[in-house]
Structures are given as structure tokens and as C-alpha cells.
Design an enzyme around this catalytic site. Structure first.
Site, PDB file in Angstrom:
ATOM      1  N   TYR A 297      38.159  39.915  54.564  1.00  0.00           N
ATOM      2  CA  TYR A 297      37.423  40.370  53.381  1.00  0.00           C
ATOM      3  C   TYR A 297      36.950  41.810  53.557  1.00  0.00           C
ATOM      4  O   TYR A 297      37.153  42.662  52.699  1.00  0.00           O
ATOM      5  CB  TYR A 297      36.232  39.434  53.135  1.00  0.00           C
TER       6      TYR A 297
ATOM      7  N   SER B  82      32.188  46.593  47.875  1.00  0.00           N
ATOM      8  CA  SER B  82      31.174  45.840  48.613  1.00  0.00           C
ATOM      9  C   SER B  82      30.610  46.720  49.709  1.00  0.00           C
ATOM     10  O   SER B  82      31.305  47.611  50.222  1.00  0.00           O
ATOM     11  CB  SER B  82      31.789  44.589  49.248  1.00  0.00           C
TER      12      SER B  82
HETATM   13  N1  LIG Z   1      28.086  38.520  44.850  1.00  0.00           N
HETATM   14  C1  LIG Z   1      27.961  39.368  45.852  1.00  0.00           C
HETATM   15  O1  LIG Z   1      27.042  39.307  46.650  1.00  0.00           O
HETATM   16  C2  LIG Z   1      28.953  40.461  46.046  1.00  0.00           C
HETATM   17  C3  LIG Z   1      28.707  41.411  47.047  1.00  0.00           C
HETATM   18  C4  LIG Z   1      29.632  42.411  47.205  1.00  0.00           C
HETATM   19  C5  LIG Z   1      30.755  42.462  46.433  1.00  0.00           C
HETATM   20  N2  LIG Z   1      30.964  41.531  45.480  1.00  0.00           N
HETATM   21  C6  LIG Z   1      32.174  41.625  44.684  1.00  0.00           C
HETATM   22  O2  LIG Z   1      31.852  41.525  43.307  1.00  0.00           O
HETATM   23  C7  LIG Z   1      32.928  40.951  42.612  1.00  0.00           C
HETATM   24  C8  LIG Z   1      32.419  39.831  41.704  1.00  0.00           C
HETATM   25  O3  LIG Z   1      31.825  38.820  42.489  1.00  0.00           O
HETATM   26  P1  LIG Z   1      30.862  37.686  41.913  1.00  0.00           P
HETATM   27  O4  LIG Z   1      29.760  37.569  42.886  1.00  0.00           O
HETATM   28  O5  LIG Z   1      30.537  37.932  40.524  1.00  0.00           O
HETATM   29  O6  LIG Z   1      31.793  36.436  42.096  1.00  0.00           O
HETATM   30  P2  LIG Z   1      32.287  35.319  41.079  1.00  0.00           P
HETATM   31  O7  LIG Z   1      33.118  34.400  41.842  1.00  0.00           O
HETATM   32  O8  LIG Z   1      31.140  34.758  40.326  1.00  0.00           O
HETATM   33  O9  LIG Z   1      33.186  36.134  40.088  1.00  0.00           O
HETATM   34  C9  LIG Z   1      34.493  36.541  40.402  1.00  0.00           C
HETATM   35  C10 LIG Z   1      35.403  36.108  39.276  1.00  0.00           C
HETATM   36  O10 LIG Z   1      36.719  36.521  39.604  1.00  0.00           O
HETATM   37  C11 LIG Z   1      37.598  35.494  39.199  1.00  0.00           C
HETATM   38  N3  LIG Z   1      38.856  35.544  39.950  1.00  0.00           N
HETATM   39  C12 LIG Z   1      39.110  35.129  41.198  1.00  0.00           C
HETATM   40  N4  LIG Z   1      40.395  35.302  41.486  1.00  0.00           N
HETATM   41  C13 LIG Z   1      40.979  35.849  40.419  1.00  0.00           C
HETATM   42  C14 LIG Z   1      42.306  36.258  40.113  1.00  0.00           C
HETATM   43  N5  LIG Z   1      43.313  36.127  40.981  1.00  0.00           N
HETATM   44  N6  LIG Z   1      42.542  36.767  38.879  1.00  0.00           N
HETATM   45  C15 LIG Z   1      41.542  36.887  37.989  1.00  0.00           C
HETATM   46  N7  LIG Z   1      40.283  36.518  38.217  1.00  0.00           N
HETATM   47  C16 LIG Z   1      40.005  36.005  39.429  1.00  0.00           C
HETATM   48  C17 LIG Z   1      36.842  34.221  39.455  1.00  0.00           C
HETATM   49  O11 LIG Z   1      37.339  33.144  38.680  1.00  0.00           O
HETATM   50  C18 LIG Z   1      35.431  34.613  39.096  1.00  0.00           C
HETATM   51  O12 LIG Z   1      35.115  34.261  37.760  1.00  0.00           O
HETATM   52  C19 LIG Z   1      33.932  40.536  43.651  1.00  0.00           C
HETATM   53  O13 LIG Z   1      34.924  41.509  43.790  1.00  0.00           O
HETATM   54  C20 LIG Z   1      33.122  40.493  44.917  1.00  0.00           C
HETATM   55  O14 LIG Z   1      33.889  40.690  46.063  1.00  0.00           O
HETATM   56  C21 LIG Z   1      30.078  40.515  45.288  1.00  0.00           C
END
Ligand SMILES: NC(=O)c1ccc[n+]([C@@H]2O[C@H](COP(=O)([O-])OP(=O)(O)OC[C@H]3O[C@@H](n4cnc5c(N)ncnc54)[C@H](O)[C@@H]3O)[C@@H](O)[C@H]2O)c1
Ligand SMILES: [Zn+2]
Length: 700
Positions: free
Chosen positions: A590, A577
Site C-alpha cells: 500500500y 496518503s
Molecule cells: N480513510 C483514510 O484514512 C485514508 C487515509 C489515506 C488515504 N486514503 C485514501 O483515500 C481514498 C478513499 O478512501 P476512503 O477512506 O474513502 O475509503 P472507502 O473504501 O470508503 O472508499 C473507497 C471507494 O473506492 C471504491 N473502489 C474500490 N476499488 C475500486 C475500483 N477498482 N474501481 C472503482 N472504485 C473502487 C470502493 O468501493 C469505495 O467506495 C483511497 O484512495 C484511500 O487510499 C484514505
């Protein structure tokens, strides 16, 4: 006749609706035949009918043969899969036929006989149908018939079993001349109902689509019954020599060896694996006769084109301790070297001056006595089909050995088929492999927005995917989407909690069993909690660190173990991130966990480099579409931190970027693909920001 060994599927009602359309009836019959794999193997065999039509050139009546064209499968045959040719023109090619040395040139001439302008390209089997006078003809590859066709006394058995009503034409490569041989056999044996092709398959016919169907079923049923009567009460394959490892242990052993085998089979090109411990396979590979029969190779051309001339038998005990990869490899490598040498010798002794260059010399079929059969090929479908074909070959060997003794095709004949210039031309026409063909990918949290986006992009680029998440409902809906879009050969699923080592290991076992191993691991699963320090609980803290930091560590640890077993490098991509680099309020847990993920990536890159395992990072920011993270409290937390409403967030984030861009899951997926797509192969420990440009997040 009461059919026990084949399926009688003819439905009068359905057939009645198309009774005046012989071509529709041909397609109907073909689909019924193709629906029963005991009648013909996948993609094997062809069918035809001859009808009187008006010649658009002269207006007079002329006979047209509709026959399955090159490629395709009978089970799914449609009109577009048929070639239609003027029968008379095809037959008149005998006037220009220069003899068997020149028969390949006839294939181009088939095109001059085409009647229907929508025709599929005529296949090499076209003259086999064309020179026989019958209205409806089936050419099938049933295991039961091939077992007779490939046995030492096949001709005699055929004669006795069918009281002379089935003719015999000894092995000959399909082509123009084989068409003439079939005609000759019929002329010399008027009144026969079919012809057995030595080491190959069966021709049967009838005046109507139905009569032809029944004739084919009856002949195959009779072959199967005869074989069954001979098998009954006999020990098959010389009796059992080895006992299979039981149930779950067998599967664990298979999962443990698969990546080692994949590594060895991929010495020239990355291969995808398939495993089966089907009881027909175990009966064969555990038998006394394995060492005698397996090296003989398969007989039907369809079988060895898919399985290579012979399988490799692994010199391992079912209970072998596989934990030390180096010592297992030291046992296996000499076997692979010997196999490749055997294959090169086969090529060198059989090749002609104009033969295509030698192809990958690695085995396709690997037999592990007591455990099961592995097959490796350029993609999952090809590996799976090779496995199905070797089961056909096992059925044939079992039948042949029960009624007589099994014979395989002479090596030179096998070579002439495998390196046939027409076969080579077919391979050349195949679409070029995609950038990620032959690779296996596991993206954690791939039921979520970004993770699913990455998995889709990788599947689009040719990779096989293990969809996984700890949210069963989301995983189910992602699986449904993938099934509809890509089909079952592109993905499988696993329920994974990235904080639980057991489920992680199981997911990698699934990757090993289903696809042979792993190439790319993407740590993406995550949650987010945004709170001021005074509200941030210890539980919040642990949860964030468990999922983001420990999760990334455990998944990488387990995945890298598999990569090292394969021994050909690989990729880890960590979705971190912008918050790993930028400081803001209400983000202590976080943000610091993300920073730990980032530094862990660099530490891993430093450690895994010598094994050619690259570790790179992608930093997304503000990917709101399809994100579970953004659906929850996080959005409210961030909005509060910036003093705006939740609705204002997307435009707030876009405006904050240098490029004024909204970031989508596809943008993150593209960055991941850029890392593994081939152009950045010499980069590791890198960071790619995909955030529309945030100066505070620039990597220093
Ligand atoms: N969306 C954003 O703006 C953003 C920005 C920076 C970083 N990220 C990072 O990108 C990644 C994906 O985020 P996203 O936006 O697609 O979120 P999301 O919640 O849609 O997807 C994350 C997935 O991880 C799964 N998950 C959560 N805990 C888990 C566990 N213990 N074991 C297995 N699976 C688990 C959830 O069920 C979910 O389907 C994350 O690491 C997030 O921190 C996202
Ligand atoms: Zn055939």
C-alpha cells in the site's frame, strides 16, 4: 368534448373539497394546467381569479384579483406564488398612464395596488388579466395555439376555426398597453370566449374555475385537431434530407463531439451542456427545410429568451470522423465566429441608448443533423429547459408550416424583449453563481467515505457530479442521497472499475453526454491491505497496484483526453496518503503504491502544464468515519502493527497528530475545494497534507 390532444385532469371529488374557496380553486386549476406541457411550457403562462373581499382599510367589500406573480411555474404554483391586487386601483392606473413609451414605469405602480401583504411581486402580465372583467382567466402558451398565432394567416385561421368566437390581438410586447388592447378587443367583439395573441399565446376565461379550465382545454384541443388534420398525409418540413446515424453509434458520435462544442461555447463563461436525440428533433434537423426555418428564429418570447434568437447548425456529416480534434475545430471555429458576429450585429443594430451591455454571444442551441441537439447554458437546468423550449419551437414551426407558413418575431421585437430593462433587472436579482458553477466533476470511488464527501462539497459549491464506484449497492445509496439533496440536474451515475479502461471511457462519455464534458477529475478510489512482507501475496500486490497506481493512470489518461478536447485547461486531484511519505511496518504494498501515485501526480503535472491542466495531491490520514477501508481488515492490521485494539485507533491517531485532531471526510473535501476554488489557480504539482499535522509526513 372528447380530448385527444390535452389531458383532462379535473377531479370532482378534489375540487368539491375546496368549492367555497376561489383562490384554492385557482391554484388547483393552475396545477392541472401546468401538469400537461402541451397546455403550457415550463414556467410559461399565468392564471387569475377575481373575488370579493373585505377591505381591511375601510371594512367595505372590494374586488381583489389573485394572479400568478413573477417567476415560478403553474404546475407547482402555491398561494405564495400569487399576487393579490385591488382590481379598481389597478384599473385606475389608466389615469396616470403616459403612453406606450413609458409603460415600463407602470410595473412599479402595480405595487401600490397590492391587497395581500404576503403577495409575490406582480408580473408584467398583471394588467393583461386586470383589464378583462372575467372571474377566472388563463393565459397559456400551448404549442398548438402558438402554431396558429405564429403563422402568416394566423388571424384569418383563428377567425374561421372559432367562427369569430376567439378574438385576435396582433403581436405586442406584454405590458400595460397590451392589457388595454385586450380590453379593446373584447369591447369590439362582445361574446368571445378567448383571445389569440399574435406570435405569443392564448387568453381564455370563464365564470368559474371549472368553466375556465374546460374553455382552455376545448380551445387548445380544437387548435391541435385542426393542425393534426392538416399534417396528416403531408410531408413535414419539406421531407427528409439526411438519415440519422443508428442507435448506439449516434450516441457515441454525440459524446465525442460534446466536449469540443462545450469548449467553443465556453469562450466567455464555463457552460454546462444537455443533449437530446428526441425524434421530434431528428425530424426537424434532418429535414430539407432546416436551413430555411432555423435561421428565422423562434417566435414566442418565452422560447427565444431561453434559446437565443436562432440556433447554430453544425457543418458536419453524421458519419464525420471526429478523432482529430484540431481538424474538427478548424471546421467549427469559423461557424462560431460567424454566429458571434451575427449576434453582435443584431445587438448593435437593435440596441437603444439605455440598453444593457451585450451578453454572451455564443449560441445556446446547436443542431447536428443526423445526431441531435445540444444546448449549453450556465447550469444543467437552464440547458435542459432551453432544450425543451426548442422542442416547443419545433412543434410550433411544424404546426405553422402545415396550416400556413411560419413567421418569426421581427428582430427588433425580439431584441426589445431580450434586452428589456425589466428582464435585465430580473437577471440582476438572480443569486450570484457559486465558486464551482458551470463545472463538472468526476471523483472515482465517490460512493465511499472520502469520495462522497468531496462530491458533496463540490455539489454544494455549484458543480455537477458524476457519482461512480465499482460497488453497485454503495453507488445506489449515494445516488439516493444526492437525489434527495440536490435533484437530478446536479448529478448522474456510472458504474466504474478504475482498472477497466472500457468502464472509465464510458463514465467520461456519460459526463460528455449528460453535462457536456469535464473540468475536475479526482482519483480517489482505493483499497488498502496491511500485511507484513512474509504474508503479503503477489495477488495483494497486484490488486493494490492495479487499483491505486494503474487506476489513477487510466482515469487520468481518459479524463485528460476530454479536457484537451475542450481546450480550456482543468484539474486533476489525486487522493494519495501520508503513507506515500512516511514509512511504517506492514505497509510495503500500500505504502509503495501510494508513493507511486504521488510521483505519478508530479510527472503528470510536468506533462500537462502547457495545456493548463493542473495536477495536485491531497494526502489524508486516518479518516475513519464512513470509510469502507477502515471497516475491513485494514483497521485490525493497523491496530496489530501499533500494538493496540481497533477501538483505540481513532484516539491513537488523533493523539499522534501535532494538532490533536480527528480527521473527517469533510476536511479532505475542503482541501480539494481549496485547490479548485479559485485562489490557487497558479499552483500545480503541489501536495496538501490533511492529517492533523504529522511531522514525519512533512513534504521535503
Ligand atoms: N480513510 C483514510 O484514512 C485514508 C487515509 C489515506 C488515504 N486514503 C485514501 O483515500 C481514498 C478513499 O478512501 P476512503 O477512506 O474513502 O475509503 P472507502 O473504501 O470508503 O472508499 C473507497 C471507494 O473506492 C471504491 N473502489 C474500490 N476499488 C475500486 C475500483 N477498482 N474501481 C472503482 N472504485 C473502487 C470502493 O468501493 C469505495 O467506495 C483511497 O484512495 C484511500 O487510499 C484514505
Ligand atoms: Zn405569455
Amino acid at each position: 368534448m372528447n380530448f385527444k390532444n390535452v389531458s383532462y385532469l379535473w377531479n370532482e371529488h378534489d375540487a368539491d373539497k375546496i368549492k367555497h374557496d376561489e383562490v384554492a380553486l385557482l391554484i388547483y386549476r393552475s396545477n392541472l394546467l401546468g401538469a400537461d406541457l402541451r397546455l403550457t411550457n415550463y414556467g410559461g403562462g399565468n392564471t387569475s381569479c377575481k373575488v370579493i373581499s373585505k377591505d381591511p382599510l375601510t371594512g367595505s367589500e372590494t374586488e381583489v384579483m389573485w394572479v400568478k406573480g413573477s417567476g415560478g411555474d403553474l404546475g407547482t404554483l402555491k398561494k405564495s406564488g400569487l399576487a393579490a391586487l385591488y382590481t379598481e386601483r389597478l384599473r385606475s392606473l389608466t389615469n396616470v398612464y403616459r403612453g406606450i413609451e413609458h409603460e415600463d414605469e407602470m410595473v412599479a405602480l402595480f405595487n401600490h395596488c397590492i391587497f395581500d401583504l404576503e403577495s409575490k411581486a406582480p408580473s408584467i402580465d398583471t394588467p393583461l388579466h386586470g383589464f378583462l372583467p372575467f372571474k377566472h382567466i388563463d393565459h397559456l402558451h400551448p404549442d398548438a395555439a402558438i402554431a396558429i398565432a405564429a403563422s402568416k394567416d394566423g388571424e384569418q385561421i383563428t377567425k374561421e376555426l372559432f367562427s369569430g368566437k376567439i378574438g385576435w390581438v396582433g403581436w405586442q410586447k406584454p405590458g400595460f398597453d397590451l392589457g388595454l388592447q385586450l380590453k379593446k378587443c373584447l369591447d369590439e367583439n362582445p361574446g368571445i370566449r378567448g383571445i389569440m395573441l399574435g406570435s405569443h399565446g392564448l387568453f381564455t376565461w370563464g365564470d368559474t374555475a371549472y368553466e375556465c379550465y374546460i374553455n382552455s382545454l376545448e380551445v387548445i384541443e380544437q387548435c391541435a385537431e385542426f393542425i393534426n388534420s392538416k399534417i396528416a398525409g403531408k410531408t413535414t418540413f419539406g421531407g427528409q434530407k439526411i438519415t440519422s446515424l443508428e442507435g448506439i453509434k449516434r450516441i457515441e458520435q454525440a459524446a465525442e463531439i460534446a466536449p469540443i462544442l462545450r469548449g467553443l461555447c465556453s469562450s466567455q463563461q464555463k457552460m454546462i451542456g444537455h443533449f437530446t436525440d428526441d425524434e421530434r428533433v431528428l425530424e426537424f434537423i434532418n429535414s430539407n427545410d432546416l436551413s430555411r426555418l432555423a435561421p428565422m428564429g423562434t417566435s414566442c418570447p418565452d422560447h427565444f429568451l431561453r434559446t437565443k434568437i436562432s440556433p447554430l447548425i453544425l457543418p458536419l456529416l453524421p458519419t464525420e470522423d471526429l478523432s482529430d480534434t484540431a481538424s474538427i475545430k478548424s471546421k467549427l471555429i469559423p461557424e462560431f465566429v460567424a454566429y458571434r458576429k451575427m449576434y453582435a450585429e443584431y445587438y448593435n443594430t437593435c440596441k437603444h441608448s439605455n440598453s444593457p451591455a451585450i451578453r454572451d454571444a455564443n449560441p445556446v442551441v446547436l443542431l447536428y443533423p443526423g445526431i441531435g441537439m445540444f444546448t449549453f447554458a450556465k447550469d444543467k437546468q437552464t440547458a435542459r429547459v432551453a432544450s425543451e423550449f426548442y422542442i416547443n419551437a419545433i412543434n410550433v414551426m411544424k404546426g405553422s408550416e402545415a396550416i400556413s407558413s411560419y413567421t418569426s418575431l421581427p428582430r427588433q421585437e425580439a431584441f426589445n424583449i431580450e434586452y428589456w430593462l425589466l428582464e435585465e433587472a430580473k437577471l440582476q436579482r438572480m443569486p450570484k453563481p457559486k465558486a464551482l458553477s458551470g463545472r463538472v466533476v468526476l471523483v472515482t470511488g465517490s460512493a465511499g467515505g472520502i469520495g462522497k464527501g468531496i462530491s458533496k462539497k463540490f455539489a454544494d459549491e455549484g458543480a455537477c457530479v458524476i457519482l461512480n464506484d465499482n460497488d453497485q449497492n454503495r453507488l445506489n445509496s449515494a445516488a439516493e442521497e444526492f437525489n434527495a439533496k440536490y435533484g437530478k440536474d446536479v448529478f448522474t451515475t456510472a458504474l466504474v472499475d478504475v482498472t477497466n479502461k472500457e468502464t472509465i471511457n464510458q463514465a467520461f462519455n456519460t459526463a460528455a453526454l449528460y453535462f457536456g464534458g469535464i473540468d475536475i477529475i479526482v482519483n480517489n478510489a482505493g483499497i488498502s491491505i496491511s500485511k507484513p512482507v512474509e504474508d503479503h501475496t503477489e495477488k495483494d500486490w497486484d490488486l493494490l497496484y492495479d487499483i491505486l497506481v494503474k487506476g489513477q493512470f487510466l482515469v487520468t489518461q481518459s479524463g485528460v483526453k476530454l479536457l484537451r478536447k475542450q481546450g480550456f485547461g482543468g484539474d486533476v486531484i489525486n487522493i494519495v496518503s501520508k503513507n506515500a511519505l512516511v514509512s511504517g511496518p506492514n505497509n510495503a504494498g500500500y505504502g509503495s503504491a501510494k508513493a507511486a501515485q504521488l510521483h505519478l501526480s508530479r510527472l503528470n503535472a510536468a506533462e500537462f502544464g502547457p495545456d493548463k491542466i493542473r495536477v495536485n495531491t491531497v494526502n489524508p490520514d486516518a479518516v475513519i468515519s464512513d470509510s469502507k477501508i477502515w471497516a475491513g481488515d485494514w483497521a485490525a492490521g493497523r491496530a496489530k502493527a501499533y500494538g493496540i485494539t481497533v477501538e483505540e485507533l481513532p484516539s491513537f491517531y488523533a493523539k499522534r497528530t501535532l494538532l490533536n485532531e480527528i480527521i473527517l471526510p469533510e476536511d479532505i473535501a475542503n482541501a480539494c475545494f481549496a485547490i479548485v476554488g479559485g485562489l490557487l489557480n497558479k499552483s500545480t504539482g503541489n501536495v496538501i497534507n490533511v492529517d492533523g499535522g504529522v511531522a514525519a509526513g512533512f513534504v521535503r
